[in-house]
Design a protein around this motif. Structure first.
Motif, mmCIF file in Angstrom:
data_model
loop_
_atom_site.group_PDB
_atom_site.id
_atom_site.type_symbol
_atom_site.label_atom_id
_atom_site.label_comp_id
_atom_site.label_asym_id
_atom_site.label_seq_id
_atom_site.Cartn_x
_atom_site.Cartn_y
_atom_site.Cartn_z
ATOM 1 N N SER A 1 -19.605 -59.666 -47.268
ATOM 2 C CA SER A 1 -20.010 -59.953 -48.636
ATOM 3 C C SER A 1 -21.443 -60.487 -48.627
ATOM 4 O O SER A 1 -22.010 -60.785 -47.570
ATOM 5 N N ASN B 1 -17.898 -56.017 -53.221
ATOM 6 C CA ASN B 1 -18.438 -57.310 -52.816
ATOM 7 C C ASN B 1 -17.456 -58.444 -53.103
ATOM 8 O O ASN B 1 -17.245 -59.327 -52.275
ATOM 9 N N TYR C 1 -25.311 -54.236 -46.802
ATOM 10 C CA TYR C 1 -24.386 -54.098 -47.941
ATOM 11 C C TYR C 1 -24.716 -52.854 -48.766
ATOM 12 O O TYR C 1 -23.819 -52.112 -49.178
#
Length: 399
Positions: free
Chosen positions: A42, A171, A393
């Protein structure tokens, strides 16, 4: 007679075309990509000790990004993959705790595929694995399809299988998994702190001998995972404790915060960083308070002592946000590079921060150039770390 033969021929052709379509579609996997928590993290900025722990236990989170239309032909491959993940032999080599299924690229789902998620949830639960659905909104077509088969129905006395967790994006799903894993870490931290207070300071802290932390999703099958969490938490805390001398606890703020936040980034001691203390000033922000907006000139470099900050970004690949927790920093790259802010940051909870303003930064450079140079190097290291996390990410969400 010829007319009927012609109609039958068309019907047979349509049937064969549908059959070929189903066969071809079922051969194509709906799994777009796969990751473990070691790669899929995350965007939450966490304390260095917590990051160390999550790196150790990240393999217990498994992420599958799905793709295409889910129907009775294509769902078979996914269901077989889930069965393989919890197969006795495979599970012994790589036991997982959370299976995250990301629906970002799913275009639709039929009734038979939705029912398959019911079966997969039961299979996972039997092994103590929690199913998590990311990028699913209950009001959407996909969410309604999953609700129709009772996937999100509360368990009753005849069926104790819990419903999967659902999140609007990947996320948030990854953040949930990390927070759940950190529950073991926090409990272990409390236990170690209690044991340390209960014995003379001159004695070394022994390895705890209490049972591993138990999670709601744990079953008899998952005791090796609990033991691994136990060991990883103890190791991370022991290593972290070795890096945090007990005398630091007697230091006033922000010196204690500086030492703990920068300990993995510098070899300078408390005497060196004590010279930086006068340049930081206390700032407190109530929940919801805006610290700065995207495009603003940098107003300072923040050290977060208490609370949570929320940073929102707008990129060409889309928007995303990150949570910044206590023991971390905020705003280092625009501040040290003298560029405009790249995000909008506000207080998600009441926050207590220590701020280095541009005026105090210039004064530090004049009066304590050695401290300023060291702080600048740390700022660049922090920026590189965050850019790597953001890039990772973005690549994962786009893959």
């Amino acid at each position: 007679m010829g007319f009927y033969d012609f109609v039958y021929g068309i019907a047979a052709g349509i049937f064969m075309a549908c059959l070929v379509l189903v066969v071809q579609t079922s051969r194509k996997s709906v799994i777009r990509s796969e990751f473990t928590g070691l790669v899929a993290e995350s965007t939450v900025r966490r304390h260095p000790i917590q990051r160390r722990f999550l790196r150790e236990v990240g393999h217990q989170t498994y992420v599958m990004k799905l793709n295409g239309y889910l129907f009775f032909g294509s769902i078979v491959n996914l269901e077989n993959k889930v069965r393989d993940l919890v197969d006795a032999e495979a599970f012994g080599r790589r036991a997982i705790r959370y299976l995250v299924l990301d629906f970002s690229y799913i275009t639709g789902i039929d009734f038979s595929a939705a029912e398959a998620f019911q079966r997969m949830n039961r299979i996972l639960y039997s092994k103590g694995v929690q199913m998590i659905l990311a990028s699913v909104v209950l009001s959407s077509e996909i969410g309604k399809g999953l609700q129709m088969v009772g996937l999100f129905k509360d368990p009753d006395e005849n069926d104790d299988v819990p419903t999967p967790k659902i999140f609007e994006d990947l996320n948030k799903a990854l953040e949930f998994c990390e927070n759940e894993l950190l529950t073991a870490f926090n409990r272990r931290s409390s236990l170690l702190a209690h044991q340390k207070k209960a014995q003379p300071q001159s004695m070394a802290v022994p390895r705890p001998s209490t049972p591993p932390v138990t999670f709601p999703s744990e079953t008899a099958f998952s005791s090796p995972r609990r033991e691994y969490l136990f060991q990883a938490a103890t190791t991370a805390l022991t290593e972290g404790d070795a890096l945090v001398p007990s005398k630091w606890q007697n230091f006033s703020q922000p010196l204690q915060l500086i030492l703990q936040t920068f300990r993995d980034l510098t070899n300078k001691n408390e005497d060196f960083w004590h010279r930086a203390v006068p340049y930081f000033e206390l700032r407190e922000y109530a929940a919801g308070k805006l610290l700065y907006s995207r495009g603003d000139e940098p107003n300072g470099f923040y050290l977060l002592e208490e609370g949570i900050l929320r940073a929102e970004y707008e990129l060409d690949q889309g928007s995303y946000h990150e949570s910044i927790v206590a023991g971390t920093t905020c705003g280092e790259l625009p501040f040290f590079s003298e560029t405009n802010r790249t995000s909008t940051v506000s207080a998600e909870k009441d926050c207590r921060t220590w701020l280095l303003t541009p005026e105090k930064w210039r004064k530090m450079q004049e009066e304590c150039p050695e401290v300023a140079r060291e702080l600048l190097k740390i700022g660049m290291k922090l920026s590189a770390e965050r850019m790597n996390a953001v890039t990772s990410y973005v690549l994962i969400t786009a893959s």
